[in-house]
Scaffold this motif. Structure first.
Motif, short mmCIF file in Angstrom:
data_model
loop_
_atom_site.label_atom_id
_atom_site.label_comp_id
_atom_site.label_asym_id
_atom_site.label_seq_id
_atom_site.Cartn_x
_atom_site.Cartn_y
_atom_site.Cartn_z
N LEU A 93 0.10 -47.00 -5.05
CA LEU A 93 0.78 -45.70 -5.12
C LEU A 93 2.13 -45.90 -5.80
CD1 LEU A 93 0.23 -42.78 -4.16
CD2 LEU A 93 1.74 -43.26 -2.24
N PRO A 94 2.12 -46.27 -7.09
CA PRO A 94 3.37 -46.50 -7.81
C PRO A 94 4.04 -45.19 -8.21
CG PRO A 94 1.54 -46.76 -9.30
CD PRO A 94 0.95 -46.48 -7.94
N ALA A 95 5.34 -45.26 -8.47
CA ALA A 95 6.06 -44.07 -8.96
C ALA A 95 5.81 -43.87 -10.45
CB ALA A 95 7.55 -44.20 -8.68
N LYS A 96 5.73 -44.97 -11.19
CA LYS A 96 5.48 -44.86 -12.63
C LYS A 96 4.62 -46.03 -13.09
CE LYS A 96 8.40 -43.13 -15.57
NZ LYS A 96 9.55 -42.89 -16.48
N ILE A 97 3.58 -45.71 -13.86
CA ILE A 97 2.67 -46.71 -14.42
C ILE A 97 2.96 -46.87 -15.90
CG2 ILE A 97 0.26 -47.25 -14.95
CD1 ILE A 97 -0.54 -45.67 -12.50
N GLY A 98 3.07 -48.10 -16.36
CA GLY A 98 3.16 -48.39 -17.78
C GLY A 98 1.77 -48.66 -18.31
N LEU A 99 1.30 -47.86 -19.25
CA LEU A 99 -0.07 -47.97 -19.77
C LEU A 99 -0.04 -48.52 -21.18
CD1 LEU A 99 -3.09 -47.34 -19.24
CD2 LEU A 99 -2.68 -45.07 -20.23
N VAL A 100 -0.74 -49.64 -21.40
CA VAL A 100 -0.81 -50.29 -22.71
C VAL A 100 -2.22 -50.13 -23.24
CG1 VAL A 100 -0.52 -52.43 -24.01
CG2 VAL A 100 0.95 -51.96 -22.03
N THR A 101 -2.38 -49.32 -24.27
CA THR A 101 -3.70 -49.11 -24.87
C THR A 101 -3.52 -48.33 -26.16
OG1 THR A 101 -5.98 -48.39 -24.43
CG2 THR A 101 -4.21 -46.91 -23.73
N ARG A 149 11.60 -52.60 -18.24
CA ARG A 149 12.06 -51.29 -17.78
C ARG A 149 12.12 -51.26 -16.26
NH1 ARG A 149 11.70 -46.65 -21.35
NH2 ARG A 149 11.80 -45.48 -19.39
N PRO A 150 13.27 -50.90 -15.68
CA PRO A 150 13.40 -50.88 -14.22
C PRO A 150 12.60 -49.77 -13.54
CG PRO A 150 15.40 -50.03 -15.24
CD PRO A 150 14.55 -50.57 -16.35
N ASP A 151 12.19 -48.73 -14.31
CA ASP A 151 11.48 -47.62 -13.69
C ASP A 151 9.97 -47.82 -13.64
OD1 ASP A 151 11.42 -47.52 -16.48
OD2 ASP A 151 11.20 -45.34 -16.53
N ILE A 152 9.48 -48.89 -14.25
CA ILE A 152 8.04 -49.16 -14.24
C ILE A 152 7.69 -50.01 -13.02
CG2 ILE A 152 6.13 -50.30 -15.44
CD1 ILE A 152 7.02 -47.76 -16.81
N ASP A 153 6.68 -49.57 -12.26
CA ASP A 153 6.26 -50.29 -11.05
C ASP A 153 5.07 -51.20 -11.28
OD1 ASP A 153 8.20 -49.07 -9.31
OD2 ASP A 153 7.02 -47.24 -9.45
N VAL A 154 4.18 -50.81 -12.21
CA VAL A 154 2.98 -51.59 -12.47
C VAL A 154 2.55 -51.32 -13.91
CG1 VAL A 154 1.47 -49.76 -11.61
CG2 VAL A 154 0.62 -52.10 -11.68
N ILE A 155 1.94 -52.32 -14.55
CA ILE A 155 1.50 -52.19 -15.94
C ILE A 155 -0.02 -52.30 -15.98
CG2 ILE A 155 1.62 -53.17 -18.26
CD1 ILE A 155 4.33 -54.39 -17.45
N VAL A 156 -0.66 -51.38 -16.71
CA VAL A 156 -2.11 -51.41 -16.91
C VAL A 156 -2.38 -51.65 -18.39
CG1 VAL A 156 -4.27 -50.14 -16.75
CG2 VAL A 156 -2.52 -49.85 -14.98
#
Length: 276
Positions: A93-101, A149-156
């Motif tokens: 349940l992250p606040a912000k997801i970083g999506l790489v695609t 980035r400090p606002d990213i909680d998890v990277i996909v």
């Protein structure tokens, strides 16, 4: 590099692979390995022996790409990049997801389809190339940027399947080391069931498809919603028994109703950002 080739009859041929040609070798030479060697015949005058000056060598039997992948997996495994104890816990349940695609592929559609109606988090897309020789560099750049980035909680990092050749960029050594070095948890969802790319092995969590990655976060959200509903229902039951026992019960009941209403609406609206 000096080595000898031996045929099935035990006949040996001394070989020399000079530095200039050795740099072009895409796999590591090992004892007992079967290879095809190309070059020119030369004479070692001090001994009066013939040798092969190798200019190119490729594996025999298994393909060159398969051998490179096997050797790299063994190397990274020995260094501990695949160890379970080295993996970080991935928040569901992250606040912000970083999506790489790729912004144009099926992967982003499949991932967002699972999470678009969930108001619990935002998604930041960092567009990247997910196929070909240029892909590893763009993927590494994206991971490093989002990790900082400090606002990213998890990277996909994800892609919607493809052939072994299409997905070989996810077997890149620099990419593997970048994933391992990330301070943020990394989810790898490449979408290829036949073989497991190295990015899946080194990531903190492997998902078989982009859809499965989105479902992981969706289920995390739904479990929290269910918990909130259980709290609300338990509070309503408690209030029903308390209502007639105190002069403050009416005021307290109103406060409770406001509280339970806010519990239903406490999450921010979902949005998708694109970071370039």
């Amino acid at each position: 590099i000096y080595f000898s080739l031996k045929d099935q009859d035990g006949t040996t041929l001394p070989c020399t692979l000079f530095a200039g040609h050795a740099k072009g070798l895409t796999f590591e030479l090992e004892n007992g390995q079967k290879i095809y060697a190309m070059g020119s015949i030369g004479m070692y005058e001090k001994r009066g022996t013939v040798q092969l000056n190798v200019t190119r060598a490729v594996p025999a039997g298994e393909g060159e790409l398969a051998l490179r992948l096997k050797q790299l997996k063994e190397k990274l495994q020995k260094e501990g990049l695949f160890l379970e104890e080295a993996k970080q816990l991935v928040p569901d349940l992250p606040a912000k997801i970083g999506l790489v695609t790729s912004p144009k592929g099926a992967a982003i559609r499949d991932f967002l389809k699972m999470v678009r109606d969930i108001p619990v988090f935002s998604v930041m897309l960092y567009p990247a190339t997910v196929q070909g020789a240029e892909a590893p560099a763009t993927l590494v750049k994206a991971l490093r940027h989002l990790d900082a980035r400090p606002d990213i909680d998890v990277i996909v990092i994800t892609r919607g399947g493809g052939s072994e050749e299409d997905l070989f960029c996810f077997n890149d050594e620099e990419l593997a080391r970048t994933i391992f070095a990330c301070s943020k948890p990394v989810v790898s969802a490449i979408g290829h069931e036949k073989d497991t790319p190295i990015s899946d092995l080194v990531a903190d969590l492997r998902m078989p498809t982009p859809t499965a990655a989105g479902r992981f976060f969706r289920e995390g959200y739904m479990s929290r919603v269910e918990t909130v509903r259980q709290w609300r229902d338990a509070l309503a039951v408690a209030m029903a028994g308390f209502r007639d026992r105190s002069p403050e019960s009416v005021r307290f009941s109103m406060l409770t109703e406001r509280f339970t209403d806010r519990m239903e609406r406490f999450l921010p609206e979902y949005m998708l950002e694109v970071d370039r």
